[in-house]
Design an enzyme around this catalytic site. Structure first.
Site, PDB file in Angstrom:
ATOM      1  N   GLY A  77       0.816  -1.194   0.000  1.00 36.41           N
ATOM      2  CA  GLY A  77       0.000   0.000   0.000  1.00 36.41           C
ATOM      3  C   GLY A  77       0.851   1.244   0.000  1.00 36.41           C
ATOM      4  O   GLY A  77       2.074   1.189   0.163  1.00 36.41           O
ATOM      5  N   PRO A  86       2.502   4.923   1.222  1.00 33.35           N
ATOM      6  CA  PRO A  86       3.098   5.289   2.516  1.00 33.35           C
ATOM      7  C   PRO A  86       2.064   5.899   3.454  1.00 33.35           C
ATOM      8  O   PRO A  86       1.143   6.593   3.035  1.00 33.35           O
ATOM      9  CB  PRO A  86       4.174   6.318   2.137  1.00 33.35           C
ATOM     10  N   GLY A  87       2.248   5.616   4.741  1.00 31.36           N
ATOM     11  CA  GLY A  87       1.430   6.257   5.744  1.00 31.36           C
ATOM     12  C   GLY A  87       0.107   5.593   6.042  1.00 31.36           C
ATOM     13  O   GLY A  87      -0.719   6.165   6.767  1.00 31.36           O
ATOM     14  N   VAL A  88      -0.148   4.357   5.526  1.00 30.04           N
ATOM     15  CA  VAL A  88      -1.428   3.706   5.788  1.00 30.04           C
ATOM     16  C   VAL A  88      -1.330   2.735   6.963  1.00 30.04           C
ATOM     17  O   VAL A  88      -2.308   2.067   7.295  1.00 30.04           O
ATOM     18  CB  VAL A  88      -1.946   2.969   4.530  1.00 30.04           C
ATOM     19  N   LYS A 126       1.252   0.159   7.560  1.00 34.27           N
ATOM     20  CA  LYS A 126       1.739  -1.203   7.297  1.00 34.27           C
ATOM     21  C   LYS A 126       2.700  -1.660   8.400  1.00 34.27           C
ATOM     22  O   LYS A 126       2.585  -2.782   8.912  1.00 34.27           O
ATOM     23  CB  LYS A 126       2.435  -1.252   5.933  1.00 34.27           C
ATOM     24  N   THR A 127       3.657  -0.812   8.752  1.00 29.07           N
ATOM     25  CA  THR A 127       4.647  -1.207   9.752  1.00 29.07           C
ATOM     26  C   THR A 127       4.011  -1.359  11.126  1.00 29.07           C
ATOM     27  O   THR A 127       4.264  -2.337  11.851  1.00 29.07           O
ATOM     28  CB  THR A 127       5.771  -0.161   9.809  1.00 29.07           C
ATOM     29  N   SER A 155      -3.216   2.063 -19.020  1.00 25.63           N
ATOM     30  CA  SER A 155      -4.570   2.200 -18.497  1.00 25.63           C
ATOM     31  C   SER A 155      -5.255   3.494 -18.920  1.00 25.63           C
ATOM     32  O   SER A 155      -6.461   3.639 -18.718  1.00 25.63           O
ATOM     33  CB  SER A 155      -4.549   2.112 -16.966  1.00 25.63           C
ATOM     34  N   LYS A 166      -7.494   3.317  -7.637  1.00 23.57           N
ATOM     35  CA  LYS A 166      -8.128   4.275  -8.555  1.00 23.57           C
ATOM     36  C   LYS A 166      -9.551   4.587  -8.093  1.00 23.57           C
ATOM     37  O   LYS A 166     -10.004   5.739  -8.170  1.00 23.57           O
ATOM     38  CB  LYS A 166      -8.127   3.712  -9.963  1.00 23.57           C
TER      39      LYS A 166
END
Length: 825
Positions: free
Chosen positions: A358, A360-362, A364-365, A696, A739
């Site tokens: 995903g 950055p900043g969602v 994950k870590t 796309s 999207k």
């Protein structure tokens, strides 16, 4: 033994010649030599039979056994045979006394011994004058130091030099006792004058003294090091003796043996540890090898081999922990809970490898840390960003200085158990160069069938990683090699919606930044309207990292106001706010400009009007989805297609495919058949400095081209994504989830996507599915019927879609737009 008569004046003509190997005899100096060559013995016999004088000349090359005239130097020394002792093996021991120098005019043969015609060659000017006295003093001073530093020259030699009657004798005595090369000795013998000889001797002595000083320094350093090692060894032995006298026999080796016995190592590791212990006992404690073996034993004993934590198998507790730490992310939580349920029923979790992908900043870590807390396991993190050396994963072999295990083994040592949650962060940032490919080394680590016997180069033992729960994170899958990607279970985190960001900021971010700023949470009220204004006007991201930075800045501003306010209300100056009046502060949208400055982004999207030659496309980027406009201008010309906006090769090919489709369907679409001869097309994607690529945007470029050529406006509330073919088919693309979230943020009402991607709609968040109407299509006819305000007469209305004409838009919840600068895929 024969004794020669008293010295007499030597003959200057046709003297017998004794050739010398690697030796030079100087005038006024006695030199004992062992003579064995037939020609040399013959020369001695001739000299003894005559007046005991002969010429001593050095060979240019000592390897020549029978030297001729060309092999000899032209300057030698006339010497007197002072003593002759014949040996039983055919050799003779002779003592020569140098008489004077002589220069050879020519060499003659004809007999058993070589003879030479020589003339006396005395030093020019005799003894050095007053001007050269300094040179002589320099020679004697340097020679005194040379004798003191040299190990093989007795101290009496310096006294012998000082006792010499003339300067010439002093100089030649010094030259005779120098341990230098043959060419240097011969050069000293050939000096023209006493002053020149003194200068040459001074230079040679200065160099030799400097070398001797360096040798003495090195020798002293070595002796000091040896002495220090011996001293330390002696003290260690004394310490051991003291311990024995005190009844304390527990030395280092006994302690290590006890640790090995208590550790309960596997059989292979225990045998290796005992072998290293035996080897360590035979080594000196000061040996570098002892340090290597001791470090190896320390690693063996520090690693967890059987230690483990008990898993918390309460699914409800795990759900509560995950909900407490993270808002949303339902799919990820469901996957974790599924694995936990299997662990509860089966009793073993066969090493699932989860890959959280995903922007950055969602979270994950932090999600990896929450997984460990939910399972009751220890957590270890290993960053792979920028790792280029395979040895970082597999470790270095012990043959190298400073070698150590790889990062996997180091993480296991930090975890101290065999079943931690191990987070491999930024796995898509791995590099590769001449030192190896670390992603290839990770294949064994992340394969449940192989990691039961992971072999680190440093340990050289099989280490079991099958109980480890591996969690990896990445921003994109494109840079991860296919074999490595195949070993992981991919879980996508598309980014947060506005209402999710609002909840995260309220529950997690705002209390955390207030605590860091030292501001009581009850003293500040940040309204929901202010939070929404920050999200729309001050951030453009899929995650919440920039939002947290903005909130932290607001908290620091509040803290500064409290710190600057006077403590007593009566002491407040004009314009100052007393601290008691800051007991409760309410922050509204109107206050944000003073706290954060002007808004860097326009919080309100412009009205999406229907425009000719402008279509709305959807792009995927590493930081989430992106809504972009595609502009096409048709101008008079000769059919040239111009593409701008820093487009990649794939996107350029999509534009050409879209133009070919328009030419092929010109009649059905109401386009002049010869437009390609009289019209130029300019396709532009704004944010021209940002590289863009991918297929796309194909159908969006086709809609924009057809709209520009027909004058039929494209609908502003319809965004689209899909690859176009020459026959007008619409093919599947990637990144649909990102999207769709971007379209929802930008308040796009309708999204056209390939029918092959319809399955991805089910995985979208409920808010996105409720706020955006999706239209799966297979052909460009369906796309044009949805995307153009007035569908061409030859194209029927799309089945299941809204009738031709602009539909009533379904407005999604107001959200932020993504930051410009995307790479379309």
């Amino acid at each position: 033994m024969s004794q020669p008569p008293a010295p007499a004046a030597p003959h200057a003509d046709r003297l017998p010649v004794l050739t010398l190997r690697d030796v030079v005899v100087y005038p006024h100096v006695s030199m004992p030599l062992l003579v064995g060559r037939a020609s040399s013995l013959a020369a001695i016999e001739e000299a003894v039979a005559a007046d005991h004088h002969l010429l001593l000349v050095a060979q240019k090359d000592g390897q020549v056994d029978e030297p001729q005239a060309a092999d000899l130097f032209r300057v030698g020394t006339v010497a007197r045979v002072a003593q002759l002792v014949r040996q039983g093996n055919g050799t003779a021991r002779v003592l020569f006394e140098g008489v004077e120098r002589a220069r050879v005019t020519r060499y003659t043969g004809g007999g058993a011994a070589l003879r030479a015609v020589a003339r006396p060659f005395p030093l020019a000017g005799g003894d050095p004058g007053a001007g050269a006295e300094a040179g002589l003093r320099r020679v004697t001073t340097l020679f005194d130091e040379y004798v003191a530093l040299h190990r093989r020259i007795p101290g009496e030699v310096a006294a012998l030099v000082a006792a010499a009657s003339t300067a010439e004798r002093q100089l030649y005595t010094v030259a005779a006792h120098l341990a230098v090369r043959l060419d240097v000795r011969q050069r000293l013998l050939e000096q023209e004058s006493a002053s020149a000889l003194a200068a040459a001797l001074g230079d040679v002595l200065a160099g030799e003294v400097e070398l001797l000083r360096l040798e003495q320094k090195i020798d002293n350093d070595v002796r000091g090091s040896l002495f220090q090692n011996q001293r330390e060894f002696y003290l260690q032995e004394q310490l051991k003796a003291i311990h024995r006298e005190l009844g304390n026999d527990e030395d280092d080796f006994a302690e290590l043996e006890a640790q090995v016995a208590r550790k309960e190592l596997p059989e292979q590791a225990a045998q290796r540890a005992q072998r290293e212990l035996r080897k360590l006992r035979r080594m000196s404690p000061m040996s570098p090898e002892a340090t290597v073996s001791r470090n190896y034993l320390d690693w063996l004993l520090a690693l967890p081999w059987k230690e483990r934590t008990d898993d918390v198998l309460d699914v409800a507790h795990a759900r509560a922990v995950l909900d407490e730490d993270h808002f949303g992310l339902e799919e990820v939580k469901d996957r974790i809970l599924d694995h936990l349920a299997v662990l509860k029923l089966v009793g073993r979790l066969d090493g699932p490898i989860l890959c959280l992908v995903g922007p950055p900043g969602v979270g994950k870590t932090s999600l990896g840390r929450s997984i460990a807390r939910a399972l009751g396991r220890k957590f270890a993190r290993m960053s792979l960003g920028g790792v280029r050396d395979e040895a970082e994963v597999r470790g270095h072999r012990r043959t190298y200085i400073g070698s150590m295990p790889g990062r996997i083994v180091q993480a296991m040592r930090r975890a101290e158990v065999v079943n931690p949650v191990l987070l491999l962060d930024e796995i898509d940032k791995l590099g590769a160069d001449w030192r190896g490919d670390p992603s290839a080394a990770l294949l064994e680590v992340l394969d449940p069938e192989q990691n039961k016997a992971f072999n680190d180069h440093y340990l050289e033992l099989d280490y079991d990683l099958s109980d480890v729960l591996f969690v990896t994170t990445a921003n994109t899958l494109g840079s991860i090699p296919e074999p490595l990607r195949d070993r992981m279970e991919i879980i996508r985190l598309p980014g947060y919606l506005d209402q999710e960001k609002l909840a995260i900021a309220r529950r997690f971010l705002w209390p955390r930044v207030l605590a860091k700023a030292g501001v009581p949470a009850e003293s500040v009220d940040l309204t929901d309207a202010a939070l929404q204004a920050i999200m729309r006007g001050y951030t453009r991201e899929a995650g919440v990292r920039e939002l947290e930075r903005r909130l932290a800045r607001v908290a620091r501003k509040v803290a500064r106001r409290r710190a600057e306010a006077p403590a007593v209300p009566g002491e407040a100056a004009e314009g100052e706010v007393p601290v008691d009046s800051l007991a409760h502060v309410a922050i509204a949208p109107a206050d944000l400009k003073a706290l954060l400055g002007p808004e860097p982004y326009d919080p309100d999207e412009p009205a999406r009007e229907d425009r000719v030659g402008v279509a709305t496309g959807l792009a995927w980027t590493q930081v989430g989805g992106e809504v972009l406009e595609i502009e096409v201008s048709a101008v008079p010309g000769r059919g040239r297609l111009q593409l701008t906006g820093t487009l990649g090769d794939v996107m350029k090919e999509s534009a050409n495919a879209a133009l070919s489709y328009a030419r092929a369907r010109a009649g059905a679409l109401g386009i002049a058949p010869d437009f390609h001869k009289s019209r130029d097309l300019h396709v532009h994607l704004p944010a021209g400095a940002t590289p863009k690529d991918g297929p796309s945007a194909g159908i969006a470029m086709a809609v924009a081209i057809i709209s520009a050529l027909t004058g039929n406006p494209a609908r502003g509330d319809v965004a689209m994504t899909g690859e176009i073919t020459l026959r007008g088919r619409v093919l599947a693309v990637g990144g649909v989830k990102e999207k769709a979230v971007a379209a929802h943020r930008s308040r796009v009402s309708h999204v056209v996507l390939p029918k092959a991607n319809a399955r991805d709609i089910e995985e979208l968040p409920d808010d996105v599915k409720a706020g955006v109407q999706f239209h799966p299509v297979e052909t460009m006819d369906e796309v044009l019927a949805l995307a153009l305000r007035n569908a061409p007469a030859a194209i029927a209305a799309p089945p299941g879609g809204e009738p031709t004409g602009k539909p009533k838009p379904k407005r999604a919840a107001r959200g932020e737009g993504d930051q410009p600068g995307a790479v379309a895929h």
